[in-house]
Design an enzyme around this catalytic site. Sequence first.
Site, PDB file in Angstrom:
ATOM      1  N   MET A 173       1.097  -1.141   0.403  1.00  0.00           N
ATOM      2  CA  MET A 173      -0.335   0.025  -0.113  1.00  0.00           C
ATOM      3  C   MET A 173       0.993   1.215   0.027  1.00  0.00           C
ATOM      4  O   MET A 173       0.144   2.143   1.092  1.00  0.00           O
ATOM      5  CB  MET A 173      -1.023  -0.172   1.373  1.00  0.00           C
ATOM      6  CG  MET A 173      -1.869  -0.995   0.684  1.00  0.00           C
ATOM      7  SD  MET A 173      -2.477  -1.166  -1.016  1.00  0.00           S
ATOM      8  CE  MET A 173      -3.860  -2.504  -0.258  1.00  0.00           C
ATOM      9  N   LEU A 216       5.380   3.716  -4.500  1.00  0.00           N
ATOM     10  CA  LEU A 216       7.202   3.906  -5.288  1.00  0.00           C
ATOM     11  C   LEU A 216       7.575   4.526  -5.806  1.00  0.00           C
ATOM     12  O   LEU A 216       6.628   4.574  -6.792  1.00  0.00           O
ATOM     13  CB  LEU A 216       7.757   2.112  -5.900  1.00  0.00           C
ATOM     14  CG  LEU A 216       7.570   1.167  -4.487  1.00  0.00           C
ATOM     15  CD1 LEU A 216       7.387  -0.098  -5.784  1.00  0.00           C
ATOM     16  CD2 LEU A 216       8.332   1.159  -3.772  1.00  0.00           C
ATOM     17  N   ASN A 221       2.204  -5.679 -10.616  1.00  0.00           N
ATOM     18  CA  ASN A 221       0.983  -5.446  -9.344  1.00  0.00           C
ATOM     19  C   ASN A 221      -0.350  -6.316  -9.806  1.00  0.00           C
ATOM     20  O   ASN A 221      -0.573  -6.556 -10.616  1.00  0.00           O
ATOM     21  CB  ASN A 221       1.380  -3.858  -9.169  1.00  0.00           C
ATOM     22  CG  ASN A 221       0.091  -3.501  -7.882  1.00  0.00           C
ATOM     23  OD1 ASN A 221      -0.086  -4.208  -6.972  1.00  0.00           O
ATOM     24  ND2 ASN A 221      -0.694  -2.530  -8.634  1.00  0.00           N
ATOM     25  N   SER A 241      -7.020  -7.268 -12.380  1.00  0.00           N
ATOM     26  CA  SER A 241      -5.838  -7.395 -12.914  1.00  0.00           C
ATOM     27  C   SER A 241      -4.417  -7.347 -12.639  1.00  0.00           C
ATOM     28  O   SER A 241      -4.077  -6.930 -11.770  1.00  0.00           O
ATOM     29  CB  SER A 241      -5.688  -5.624 -13.546  1.00  0.00           C
ATOM     30  OG  SER A 241      -6.973  -4.921 -13.823  1.00  0.00           O
ATOM     31  N   ASP A 300      -1.893   2.419 -11.109  1.00  0.00           N
ATOM     32  CA  ASP A 300      -2.408   1.402 -11.015  1.00  0.00           C
ATOM     33  C   ASP A 300      -2.512   1.178 -12.955  1.00  0.00           C
ATOM     34  O   ASP A 300      -3.419   0.890 -13.720  1.00  0.00           O
ATOM     35  CB  ASP A 300      -3.974   1.528 -10.905  1.00  0.00           C
ATOM     36  CG  ASP A 300      -3.381   1.353  -9.302  1.00  0.00           C
ATOM     37  OD1 ASP A 300      -2.247   0.634  -9.017  1.00  0.00           O
ATOM     38  OD2 ASP A 300      -4.620   1.785  -8.507  1.00  0.00           O
ATOM     39  N   GLU A 325      -8.258 -14.044  -7.935  1.00  0.00           N
ATOM     40  CA  GLU A 325      -6.349 -13.256  -8.089  1.00  0.00           C
ATOM     41  C   GLU A 325      -5.638 -13.884  -7.671  1.00  0.00           C
ATOM     42  O   GLU A 325      -4.503 -14.423  -8.232  1.00  0.00           O
ATOM     43  CB  GLU A 325      -6.693 -11.767  -6.590  1.00  0.00           C
ATOM     44  CG  GLU A 325      -6.781 -11.218  -6.364  1.00  0.00           C
ATOM     45  CD  GLU A 325      -6.873  -9.733  -6.054  1.00  0.00           C
ATOM     46  OE1 GLU A 325      -5.801 -10.082  -5.158  1.00  0.00           O
ATOM     47  OE2 GLU A 325      -7.106  -8.811  -5.915  1.00  0.00           O
TER      48      GLU A 325
HETATM   49  C1  GAR Z   1      -5.715  -7.861  -3.124  1.00  0.00           C
HETATM   50  O1  GAR Z   1      -7.265  -7.756  -2.874  1.00  0.00           O
HETATM   51  C2  GAR Z   1      -4.573  -7.118  -4.010  1.00  0.00           C
HETATM   52  O2  GAR Z   1      -5.780  -7.298  -5.162  1.00  0.00           O
HETATM   53  C3  GAR Z   1      -4.840  -5.763  -3.038  1.00  0.00           C
HETATM   54  O3  GAR Z   1      -4.815  -5.507  -1.552  1.00  0.00           O
HETATM   55  C4  GAR Z   1      -5.452  -6.973  -1.478  1.00  0.00           C
HETATM   56  C5  GAR Z   1      -4.312  -7.542  -1.273  1.00  0.00           C
HETATM   57  O4  GAR Z   1      -4.628  -9.242  -0.304  1.00  0.00           O
HETATM   58  N1  GAR Z   1      -4.541  -4.744  -3.406  1.00  0.00           N
HETATM   59  C6  GAR Z   1      -4.613  -3.747  -3.813  1.00  0.00           C
HETATM   60  O5  GAR Z   1      -5.614  -3.538  -3.428  1.00  0.00           O
HETATM   61  C7  GAR Z   1      -3.479  -2.357  -4.603  1.00  0.00           C
HETATM   62  N2  GAR Z   1      -3.783  -1.201  -5.019  1.00  0.00           N
HETATM   63  P1  GAR Z   1      -3.937 -10.149   0.163  1.00  0.00           P
HETATM   64  O6  GAR Z   1      -2.675  -9.290   1.203  1.00  0.00           O
HETATM   65  O7  GAR Z   1      -4.248 -11.380   0.942  1.00  0.00           O
HETATM   66  O8  GAR Z   1      -2.747 -10.471  -0.489  1.00  0.00           O
END
Ligand code: GAR
Length: 192
Positions: free
Chosen positions: A95, A98, A112, A141, A150, A179
């Site tokens: 979060m 960079l 990402n 994505s 993004d 994912e």
């Molecule tokens: C995931 O849903 C990922 O896509 C999202 O955070 C979650 C992490 O889950 N990423 C973002 O929102 C990036 N902008 P995790 O810690 O269980 O992998």
Amino acid sequence: MAKLIGLNKIKTAVFISGTGSNLKNLINFSKTKKSPISIDLIISNTIKAKGLRYSNQYKIKKKILNFKNNKIAEKRLLNLLKQNKIQFICLAGFMKILSSKFIKQFNGKIINIHPSLLPRYKGLNTHSRAIQNKDKFTGCSVHYVTEKLDSGKIIIQKKIKILKKDTPRSLAKKVLKQEHKLYPKAILKIFN
Ligand code: GAR
């Protein structure tokens, strides 16, 4: 990218900030024969990231970096990546944004996963925004990381139906499950 593949697997770092379910999934994928990557380093911007537990569980080196001062954190990070001969970076729920200077050092080698059908819903709260807009579909994505948040080239996407009864929470759960299928697929697509 194919030139990165030698006899050994591509040394990869995963950056996290939270639960780390994608990290766990990538670690398990990396242990399969077909995986072109090995996970050699876990980076987190916070000690609170639950995913850090996988460092002990799978005996993978971890480092927590304080991003209060971005410049100092990224300098340390670059050193760490160099020391560990990291060639590829997967962001998995990381979060922090960079800097372009950092991204340039790893140009085309940072990817990402994002919980929406980009270019829709860059940034945060993707599921509540999709529901609010009465979208019929959402998804996830995997994309290259560039200076613009993004917005880098999309590698692969998965579309998921939004049902009337879906809440941001139920949607997040459904999307996360996809994912876990999509991230390894993206990596295979890049290196094969
Ligand atoms: C995931 O849903 C990922 O896509 C999202 O955070 C979650 C992490 O889950 N990423 C973002 O929102 C990036 N902008 P995790 O810690 O269980 O992998």
